[in-house]
Write a protein that holds these residues in place. Structure first.
Motif, PDB file in Angstrom:
ATOM      1  N   HIS A  69       0.854  -1.181   0.000  1.00 55.01           N
ATOM      2  CA  HIS A  69       0.000   0.000   0.000  1.00 55.01           C
ATOM      3  C   HIS A  69       0.887   1.227   0.000  1.00 55.01           C
ATOM      4  O   HIS A  69       2.121   1.115  -0.043  1.00 55.01           O
ATOM      5  N   GLU A  70       0.245   2.389   0.066  1.00 50.98           N
ATOM      6  CA  GLU A  70       1.031   3.614   0.008  1.00 50.98           C
ATOM      7  C   GLU A  70       1.869   3.755   1.285  1.00 50.98           C
ATOM      8  O   GLU A  70       1.565   3.151   2.314  1.00 50.98           O
ATOM      9  N   SER A  78     -15.048   5.077  -7.719  1.00 49.41           N
ATOM     10  CA  SER A  78     -15.834   4.073  -7.006  1.00 49.41           C
ATOM     11  C   SER A  78     -17.195   4.612  -6.591  1.00 49.41           C
ATOM     12  O   SER A  78     -17.946   3.929  -5.923  1.00 49.41           O
ATOM     13  N   ALA A 130     -17.556   8.407  -2.118  1.00 52.95           N
ATOM     14  CA  ALA A 130     -16.234   8.225  -1.549  1.00 52.95           C
ATOM     15  C   ALA A 130     -15.498   9.542  -1.385  1.00 52.95           C
ATOM     16  O   ALA A 130     -14.715   9.702  -0.463  1.00 52.95           O
TER      17      ALA A 130
END
Lengths: 86, 448
Positions: free
Chosen positions: A4-5, A80, A84
């Motif tokens: 992940h980041e 999405s 969001a």
């Protein structure tokens, strides 16, 4: 899904724990003496810094995401759904 | 109305399901953690009885607090499968877990501080015994009532009245989604179509006309139906997988390995410190890794803080405490044989001076040091004893105190002169300096 980041807050918290482990490892082997109260400034300083960095990174990321989603020339930053990202 | 709601006309629950539910902490009638409410429901007693008794038991000896804290940790909440202790061990720490641990710790502290008053313990045990017998009696009474009811049912069923035809009933209702009430989904259709058998398999017909991969049988039995509605699974996983449990496991392994490798060669404090340093390093590495790979949460950070706290505590353990338990008795035969210093790491050290004849006017001095354990000194009957006793944490017993008077206190430092009992001619002076890190110092005077 593992990668992940980068989260710098976790990195700082982990480095704090590693620094404490190093300090007391030296104490255990006899290389130097670490008094018992050293744990408080190191731990609380490190965790406080980690929390601060996490908060700053969160603000920066939210701001950049907001500025990316507000310009209507390109594709939206979030696909999405409209819930969001406001 | 959707097909996921369970039909009200399915088979009634069997009679065995009426029996008492498992012990769970109550969600509705709770004051602190819901333990008393859950106990009340389990034993069919008023929860107030449990509350009062646990409150009464908490005040004198802390037993109520210990019981409540551990019950809070071990009994799962109503509707959940995991208890708080398991959540704690898997790194998911919540405020309620911390409160339970704190309660048990405070209870243990109160219990330790009140240990010397044995009479309180007896009455507390009596009250606890009375409550538990009342609870068991209530539970048996409940079971007996259920059995009696069952017998009455059997009696009515065996009468000839049962030959009458059963009462007419309305046909079972059918609940399946109807196309005129279903929302239209994105592609314009109404989604998948449910089949409408009255007595048929539940399910949804796919494009090939199959239900769950099988051809539906009309007129079949009621089957198990759709699964009970649980928490809907999110279709998109937002957060990465947690590596907290793995990090915790590795840290435990590191702690055990680090401690066991140094157990034989190092004193206790250093050995524990090595293990905790290894565990802390694993936690730190896990946190660093989770900054770009996997996820660690509050639980890992909490365990890191706990490990660091334990680490700083182990550095305060005195270095002379060893990992080996030794029993040693020193019995010097003459004044000249008394050594100026006796030392013992961990164990029971006994200095028996009961047969030592100290000439009047002379002074015999000695230092005795025990790291952790018990130090017993038996002094001769007719000697004057100048005593300087230091106990880091523990109990100090001097001649004339009852044997069961155990009062644990930190940092005891007592300087006292013990004169021989009246009627004996005073002999010489014993100058004793006693030091125990953790444990008990006991000074007794020989009978003859």
């Amino acid at each position: 899904m593992l990668l992940h980041e980068f989260r710098p807050g976790r990195m700082i918290a982990g480095l704090t724990a590693l620094a404490l482990a190093g300090l007391y490892a030296g104490d255990a082997t006899g290389a130097w003496t670490t008094p018992w109260y050293v744990v408080f400034p190191v731990l609380f300083g490190g965790l406080g810094t980690a929390g601060l960095v996490t908060w700053i990174v969160y603000r920066v990321r939210r701001r950049s995401a907001r500025s990316r989603s507000s310009d209507s020339t390109d594709a939206p930053a979030s696909t999405s759904g409209s819930q969001a990202m406001r | 109305m959707t097909s996921s709601t369970p039909s009200q006309h399915e088979a009634p629950p069997p009679a065995e399901a009426v029996s008492a539910p498992p012990l769970r902490r109550s969600r509705g009638s709770k004051v602190v953690g819901g333990v008393c409410g859950g106990l009340g429901r389990y034993f069919d007693l008023d929860p107030v009885i449990f509350r009062v008794v646990i409150g009464v038991l908490s005040v004198p000896g802390g037993l109520g607090l210990i019981f409540y804290g551990f019950a809070w940790l071990l009994v799962p909440l109503d509707g959940e499968e995991e208890n708080e202790g398991r959540r704690l061990l898997t790194g998911r720490v919540s405020g309620s877990t911390l409160a339970a641990i704190l309660m048990a710790l405070v209870g243990c502290g109160v219990f330790l501080s009140m240990l010397h008053s044995g009479s309180m313990l007896g009455s507390a045990l009596l009250v606890a015994f009375a409550l538990s017998s009342a609870a068991i009696w209530s539970r048996h009474r409940q079971a007996g009532a259920g059995e009696a009811e069952g017998r009455a049912d059997a009696a009515t069923a065996s009468r000839p009245v049962a030959e009458a035809p059963p009462e007419t009933k309305a046909p079972p209702l059918v609940e399946f989604p109807s196309w005129w009430r279903d929302p239209i989904v994105k592609d314009g259709s109404t989604g998948k179509i449910a089949i409408g058998y009255l007595w048929g398999p539940h399910g949804i017909v796919d494009q090939d006309g199959l239900v769950d991969g099988e051809v539906p049988k009309p007129g079949g039995q009621w089957n198990a139906g759709p699964a009970a509605p649980g928490r809907p699974k999110p279709s998109i996983r937002r957060s990465p997988f947690s590596i907290g449990g793995l990090v915790y496991l590795l840290a435990m392994v590191a702690a055990v390995v680090g401690t066991s490798l140094t157990w034989e060669s190092e004193p206790l404090g250093t050995s524990l410190q090595t293990g905790l340093v290894a565990a802390l390093a694993v936690f730190g590495l896990g946190l660093v890794v989770s900054s770009f790979l996997g996820r660690t949460g509050f639980g890992t950070i909490f365990l890191t803080v706990v490990t660091a706290g334990l680490l700083s505590l182990t550095t305060a353990v005195p270095g002379q405490i060893t990992t080996e338990w030794i029993r040693e008795t020193w019995r010097p035969a003459s004044v000249a044989a008394v050594q100026p210093r006796y030392e013992l790491g961990t164990g029971v050290g006994t200095l028996d001076l009961s047969t030592l004849a100290v000439p009047a006017g002379s002074t015999v001095s000695s230092e005795i040091e025990v790291g952790a354990g018990r130090l017993a000194v038996i002094v001769p009957k007719n000697a004057v004893v100048k005593l300087h006793a230091q106990v880091g944490l523990g109990d100090l017993q001097l001649p004339g105190e009852p044997a069961n008077d155990i009062d644990i206190a930190p940092d005891r430092d007592v300087t006292r002169t013990l004169n021989p009992p009246a009627g004996t001619t005073p002999a010489g002076t014993l100058d004793l300096s006693l030091e125990v890190g953790i444990g008990q110092v006991e000074v007794t005077r020989a009978a003859s």
